[in-house]
Design an enzyme around this catalytic site. Structure first.
Site, PDB file in Angstrom:
ATOM      1  N   ASP A 147       0.867  -1.193   0.000  1.00 11.39           N
ATOM      2  CA  ASP A 147       0.000   0.000   0.000  1.00 11.39           C
ATOM      3  C   ASP A 147       0.895   1.231   0.000  1.00 11.39           C
ATOM      4  O   ASP A 147       1.204   1.804   1.044  1.00 11.39           O
ATOM      5  CB  ASP A 147      -0.926  -0.021   1.218  1.00 11.39           C
ATOM      6  CG  ASP A 147      -1.945   1.111   1.195  1.00 11.39           C
ATOM      7  OD1 ASP A 147      -2.040   1.816   0.168  1.00 11.39           O
ATOM      8  OD2 ASP A 147      -2.652   1.286   2.204  1.00 11.39           O
TER       9      ASP A 147
ATOM     10  N   ASN B 228       0.660   4.380  -0.873  1.00 11.86           N
ATOM     11  CA  ASN B 228       0.210   5.670  -0.349  1.00 11.86           C
ATOM     12  C   ASN B 228      -0.551   5.548   0.971  1.00 11.86           C
ATOM     13  O   ASN B 228      -1.166   6.504   1.431  1.00 11.86           O
ATOM     14  CB  ASN B 228      -0.643   6.408  -1.385  1.00 11.86           C
ATOM     15  CG  ASN B 228      -1.833   5.589  -1.831  1.00 11.86           C
ATOM     16  OD1 ASN B 228      -2.055   4.477  -1.336  1.00 11.86           O
ATOM     17  ND2 ASN B 228      -2.610   6.120  -2.772  1.00 11.86           N
TER      18      ASN B 228
ATOM     19  N   ASN C  20      -3.359   4.294   1.989  1.00 10.34           N
ATOM     20  CA  ASN C  20      -4.764   4.688   2.052  1.00 10.34           C
ATOM     21  C   ASN C  20      -5.693   3.494   2.270  1.00 10.34           C
ATOM     22  O   ASN C  20      -6.908   3.611   2.133  1.00 10.34           O
ATOM     23  CB  ASN C  20      -5.162   5.453   0.786  1.00 10.34           C
ATOM     24  CG  ASN C  20      -5.177   4.559  -0.458  1.00 10.34           C
ATOM     25  OD1 ASN C  20      -4.603   3.470  -0.458  1.00 10.34           O
ATOM     26  ND2 ASN C  20      -5.801   5.042  -1.529  1.00 10.34           N
TER      27      ASN C  20
ATOM     28  N   VAL D 171      -5.871   0.802   0.457  1.00 12.84           N
ATOM     29  CA  VAL D 171      -6.179   0.114  -0.801  1.00 12.84           C
ATOM     30  C   VAL D 171      -4.853  -0.348  -1.408  1.00 12.84           C
ATOM     31  O   VAL D 171      -4.147   0.437  -2.042  1.00 12.84           O
ATOM     32  CB  VAL D 171      -6.927   1.041  -1.785  1.00 12.84           C
ATOM     33  CG1 VAL D 171      -7.269   0.296  -3.072  1.00 12.84           C
ATOM     34  CG2 VAL D 171      -8.181   1.603  -1.139  1.00 12.84           C
TER      35      VAL D 171
ATOM     36  N   GLU E  13      -1.865  -2.202  -3.695  1.00 11.88           N
ATOM     37  CA  GLU E  13      -1.610  -2.396  -5.116  1.00 11.88           C
ATOM     38  C   GLU E  13      -1.021  -3.792  -5.350  1.00 11.88           C
ATOM     39  O   GLU E  13      -0.492  -4.400  -4.437  1.00 11.88           O
ATOM     40  CB  GLU E  13      -0.601  -1.359  -5.643  1.00 11.88           C
ATOM     41  CG  GLU E  13      -0.956   0.084  -5.360  1.00 11.88           C
ATOM     42  CD  GLU E  13      -0.505   0.564  -3.977  1.00 11.88           C
ATOM     43  OE1 GLU E  13      -1.205   1.419  -3.399  1.00 11.88           O
ATOM     44  OE2 GLU E  13       0.543   0.065  -3.481  1.00 11.88           O
TER      45      GLU E  13
ATOM     46  N   ASP F  87      -2.288 -12.822 -15.246  1.00  9.05           N
ATOM     47  CA  ASP F  87      -0.905 -12.697 -15.694  1.00  9.05           C
ATOM     48  C   ASP F  87      -0.601 -11.598 -16.707  1.00  9.05           C
ATOM     49  O   ASP F  87       0.197 -10.710 -16.446  1.00  9.05           O
ATOM     50  CB  ASP F  87      -0.458 -14.036 -16.275  1.00  9.05           C
ATOM     51  CG  ASP F  87      -0.672 -15.185 -15.308  1.00  9.05           C
ATOM     52  OD1 ASP F  87      -1.007 -14.928 -14.140  1.00  9.05           O
ATOM     53  OD2 ASP F  87      -0.512 -16.340 -15.703  1.00  9.05           O
TER      54      ASP F  87
ATOM     55  N   GLU G  36      -3.882   1.359  -8.460  1.00  8.63           N
ATOM     56  CA  GLU G  36      -4.717   0.600  -7.533  1.00  8.63           C
ATOM     57  C   GLU G  36      -5.714  -0.203  -8.359  1.00  8.63           C
ATOM     58  O   GLU G  36      -6.440   0.364  -9.176  1.00  8.63           O
ATOM     59  CB  GLU G  36      -5.437   1.539  -6.570  1.00  8.63           C
ATOM     60  CG  GLU G  36      -4.484   2.206  -5.593  1.00  8.63           C
ATOM     61  CD  GLU G  36      -5.152   3.285  -4.747  1.00  8.63           C
ATOM     62  OE1 GLU G  36      -4.576   3.641  -3.698  1.00  8.63           O
ATOM     63  OE2 GLU G  36      -6.231   3.771  -5.150  1.00  8.63           O
TER      64      GLU G  36
ATOM     65  N   GLU H 100      -8.656 -25.353 -19.109  1.00 11.99           N
ATOM     66  CA  GLU H 100      -8.228 -24.146 -18.400  1.00 11.99           C
ATOM     67  C   GLU H 100      -9.058 -22.935 -18.807  1.00 11.99           C
ATOM     68  O   GLU H 100      -9.490 -22.141 -17.980  1.00 11.99           O
ATOM     69  CB  GLU H 100      -6.748 -23.900 -18.683  1.00 11.99           C
ATOM     70  CG  GLU H 100      -6.124 -22.753 -17.913  1.00 11.99           C
ATOM     71  CD  GLU H 100      -4.646 -22.630 -18.187  1.00 11.99           C
ATOM     72  OE1 GLU H 100      -3.974 -21.862 -17.476  1.00 11.99           O
ATOM     73  OE2 GLU H 100      -4.136 -23.290 -19.120  1.00 11.99           O
TER      74      GLU H 100
END
Length: 855
Positions: free
Chosen positions: A484, A486, A488, A490, A492, A575, A628, A823
């Protein structure tokens, strides 16, 4: 000689006739002909250890595997194999290979009185599989042979050969079994076939016999991306009768005898055991003796176990037979991919696919496991729990020898043995460069609820949640501490500290192909910022985030390799998705032309940037992609909610129990943020957002409470319905997103191609990077399909959801035949793609059955 016996023997040898095998009769539902026959095609005759299908990624035949065992068997594909459950597939630590063709350990019967052979290859034959067993019914004039194979233990399969004398005379029979190991190492359409002794001389296979047991031994094999084996591994064949065995190189023949009274039957039992080392061999030998002492009880245990699975399927009285067959195929696939504890993995696990080249052994991914366990909780809950335990077995602790900064981290792939760096014997597939999305609590909670309500195991449910809750909290905290940027709340997607991403002194690097001279870039920490890469003309290793940004901003380049970007894509589970900047060069040029951009400016739109995450003492924690992701934000919303619920359920004294309100508040904060910052009203969809980060890596104050703007230019993908699946979206916003999802030119490909299409590809058809054949930029993955139809259901569109599910069941290639579950699937044609017998596809098909079948 008794003239009657002579006459019988002559008739046995001369009057038998062949009838066609009942390979595909899948509609029999009477007691005499059991239902659910040949749901998966288990016929085959391998010709090489690595006998691959045309895509060179999957074993050509689907062996029957069960009960966590490390080997499987095939039904004979021709009369030559009648009397054998050959085509034996071995799972050797990280890879699966065939050991034999269809004739291996083939039973032959000879009348000792006349010396005449009973020709089973000319028998009237009914050969098929049912859930949990392989069956051959071979009828001759005076002798019937019925063979049944099931799995008795997690290392041993058990075969019954029931021989019936239908005549009125006593028969003295010589029984023999013979077989030979495969000669060739590799069989592919595009490669030259080599003998095993040439391709893998160190494999050094050999046969021996002692104490009525045939033992096949193998040499040590490592570091070849094809076979991993220890020198004390063995494959054992044992019988319930005494036999005399002769070994000839890589072949054997065993002989025994039985006397059969008129109109009577006898059963001969054989066991097959694939064992990794001498310790397992010692332990399993005792079990084999017990199996052969009371084989019927082991057969009954297998029958009871499979009756339990089928009872769960049949509890849906409104489901059609077609839907039930799909559900059973899913169960068969998941159970075939179940591996029992072995090597450094201390409990059972479930792998993505036993037949796929890179997904076998006991390779375990978190992203797959969350989904597999969610489904298996309803029919095989103990294995569901073990699968999750396996993922958490190597959760990073604060005293970790390699990455103590990653306390709580879950590794991306764990394997039979740990790497040498962790004190193991080495592994070719182990990966700790990244983790996977935050669906762990979602899965753990489903197992808890299934144990408590469906299976009536409330005590086990309580123990389970008490066991897992502290581990889930540690994983949750890792995301906020290490991903995270920053702060906040949320996190990444990103990449861990790893030699594939950064230099020893902690600077991220990339490889760039360009005609420009990069040696003029500013030096970093005492070494050149860009150095030519030996043996790669025009390639440079560029060190430091500032220099990476300079390349993106102002230096023309032809290609770029970003280790951290690969890891971040893997961490997302998607991916090579478009939102992470993955696009073909041709598509990128088209994007530039359509938007009147130079190729350099088009590259700027698509390439991703990174930031370092550091602790307060400046310790490097890893790298965050500077965006994000809306799906991960949505998963974290649910993660907070599940942890809040668990905090109220776990026993007093459980670590972290007091944090329930904290998690609840975190969920509400993320929900508000997603709806405010990640929805774009001009296109009616949710997107990842690009973080505002200064060139020095610092983050300015959020604009209107948002860390950046939605990344609309990279098109739409299934991450956009993540807020709906996790029940984050408001009804008003959800209706707009659903309109986009149901648009035939966006995600509703089954509407656009009604005869064969499947909806919800992994990129919208309007996405500049869309291609129906690319992994995460067009193919339909059944997890994202499931998330989509559940999103429709949650927001009042159940009829549309049901229609999509029905079209999937009808249009996905092989879904209603004996082909394996794949798959992924082509959204326009329904054609199968990727790995065969894929676990998470199976898991979501089972979920679709539970949630939509018969409704």
């Amino acid at each position: 000689m008794n003239p009657k016996i002579k006459t019988i023997a002559i008739l046995i040898a001369s009057t038998l006739t062949l009838t066609a095998c009942n390979h595909n009769n899948s509609n029999e539902t009477t007691t005499k002909n059991p239902p659910y026959k040949n749901i998966l095609n288990h016929f085959g005759n391998p010709q090489a250890l690595r006998d691959y299908s045309s895509d060179e990624q999957n074993l050509r035949f689907n062996a029957f595997v069960d009960n966590g065992a490390w080997h499987g068997h095939l039904l004979p594909s021709s009369p030559n194999g009648y009397g054998a459950f050959g085509g034996i597939m071995q799972v050797n630590q990280e890879y699966a290979n065939y050991m034999s063709d269809e004739t291996f350990d083939k039973l032959q019967i000879k009348d000792k009185t006349t010396g005449l052979l009973v020709d089973l290859s000319s028998a009237k034959a009914e050969i098929y599989s049912i859930p949990g067993a392989l069956i051959q019914k071979l009828k001759t004039k005076y002798i019937d042979v019925e063979l049944t194979l099931r799995f008795a233990t997690d290392r041993t399969s058990l075969s019954e050969a029931k021989i019936t004398n239908k005549s009125s005379q006593i028969l003295n029979l010589e029984l023999s079994w013979s077989g030979e190991l495969l000669e060739y190492a590799l069989k592919q359409p595009t490669r030259t076939t080599e003998e095993v002794t040439e391709k893998y001389p160190e494999y050094a296979r050999s046969l021996s016999v002692a104490d009525n047991v045939i033992e096949i031994n193998f040499g040590e094999m490592k570091d070849n991306w094809a076979i991993r084996n220890d020198s004390d591994a063995a494959f054992l064949i044992s019988r319930s009768i005494n036999t005399l065995t002769k070994i000839n190189g890589l072949s054997f023949e065993s002989k025994g005898s039985v006397t059969l009274q008129p109109n009577t039957s006898t059963s001969i039992w054989s066991t097959y055991s694939n064992l990794h080392n001498a310790k397992e061999k010692k332990t399993e030998r005792k079990k084999i003796l017990n199996v052969l002492a009371k084989p019927e009880s082991y057969m009954q245990q297998s029958i009871a176990r499979w009756n339990g699975y089928l009872k769960e399927v049949n509890s849906n009285i409104y489901a059609s037979e077609q839907e039930k067959r799909i559900a059973i195929k899913a169960i068969e696939t998941l159970n075939a991919n179940w591996r029992s504890a072995a090597g450094d993995i201390t409990q059972s696990t479930v792998t993505p696919s036993v037949t796929a080249r890179w997904f076998s052994g006991d390779l375990t991914w978190p992203w797959d496991s969350w989904k597999q366990a969610y489904a298996m909780a309803h029919f095989n809950p103990d294995i569901a729990m073990d699968n999750i335990r396996t993922v958490f077995q190597n959760q990073i602790q604060e005293d970790d020898v390699i990455r103590p900064q990653d306390k709580g981290y879950i590794l991306d792939v764990i394997t039979y043995t740990k790497p040498v760096s962790r004190g193991g014997a080495g592994s070719e597939n182990w990966n700790e460069r990244n983790t996977k999305p935050s669906l762990a609590a979602w899965s753990v909670m489903e197992v808890y609820n299934a144990l408590k309500t469906q299976h009536n195991r409330p005590d086990d449910a309580q123990k389970w949640i008490d066991e897992m809750y502290p581990k889930l909290v540690a994983y949750h905290d890792w995301w906020l501490r290490n991903r995270d940027h920053n702060n906040n709340g949320v996190p990444e997607y990103g990449a861990a500290v790893d030699p594939a991403h950064n230099t020893d002194d902690g600077y991220m690097y990339v490889n760039v192909k360009t005609k420009a001279d990069l040696t003029t870039l500013t030096d970093i920490a005492g070494h050149a910022a860009a150095t030519p890469i030996n043996d790669r003309d025009g390639w440079y290793k560029v060190i430091g985030l500032q220099n990476y940004n300079t390349v993106l901003d102002s230096i023309p380049y032809e290609e770029i390799e970003i280790g951290a970007k690969d890891a971040a894509g893997w961490e997302s589970g998607m991916d090579n998705a478009a939102r992470f900047g993955f696009i073909s060069q041709e598509q990128l040029q088209d994007y530039a032309n359509i938007n009147s951009l130079s190729l350099k400016d088009a590259q700027k739109d698509w390439e991703v940037r990174f930031a370092e995450n550091r602790a307060t003492d400046n310790t490097l924690l890893g790298f965050s992609m500077l965006q994000e992701s809306v799906d991960q934000a949505s998963y974290m919303y649910s993660d907070n909610n599940y942890l809040s619920e668990m905090a109220s359920l776990v026993s007093i004294g459980t670590e972290g129990k007091e944090r329930g309100d904290e998690f609840k508040n975190g969920a509400e904060s993320i929900k508000a943020y997603i709806n405010k910052c990640m929805f774009d009203s001009s296109t009616n969809f949710y997107y990842d957002i690009k973080l505002n980060v200064k060139s020095d890596g610092t983050t300015p104050e959020p604009l209107n409470g948002c860390a950046g703007e939605p990344i609309v230019k990279r098109g739409r993908g299934p991450e956009g319905w993540g807020p709906l699946f996790n029940k984050v979206a408001t009804q008003e916003i959800a209706e707009k997103v659903i309109d986009t999802m149901l648009n035939a030119d966006e995600f509703n490909t089954s509407k656009k191609y009604p005869a064969q299409g499947i909806s919800f590809p992994t990129a919208s058809q309007t996405n500049p990077a869309y291609d129906p054949n690319i992994y995460w930029r067009g193919r339909v993955w059944l997890d994202q399909f499931y998330f989509a139809v559940k999103s429709l259901e949650y927001y009042g569109h159940s009829s549309e959801a049901k229609q999509m599910v029905q079209q999937l069941f009808e249009n996905a290639q092989g879904m209603n035949s004996d082909l394996p579950i794949q798959e992924n699937y082509n959204p326009e044609t329904g054609e199968v793609q990727g790995a065969s017998n894929f676990s998470w596809s199976s898991a979501h098909l089972y979920m679709l059955y539970r949630d939509f079948a018969g409704k």
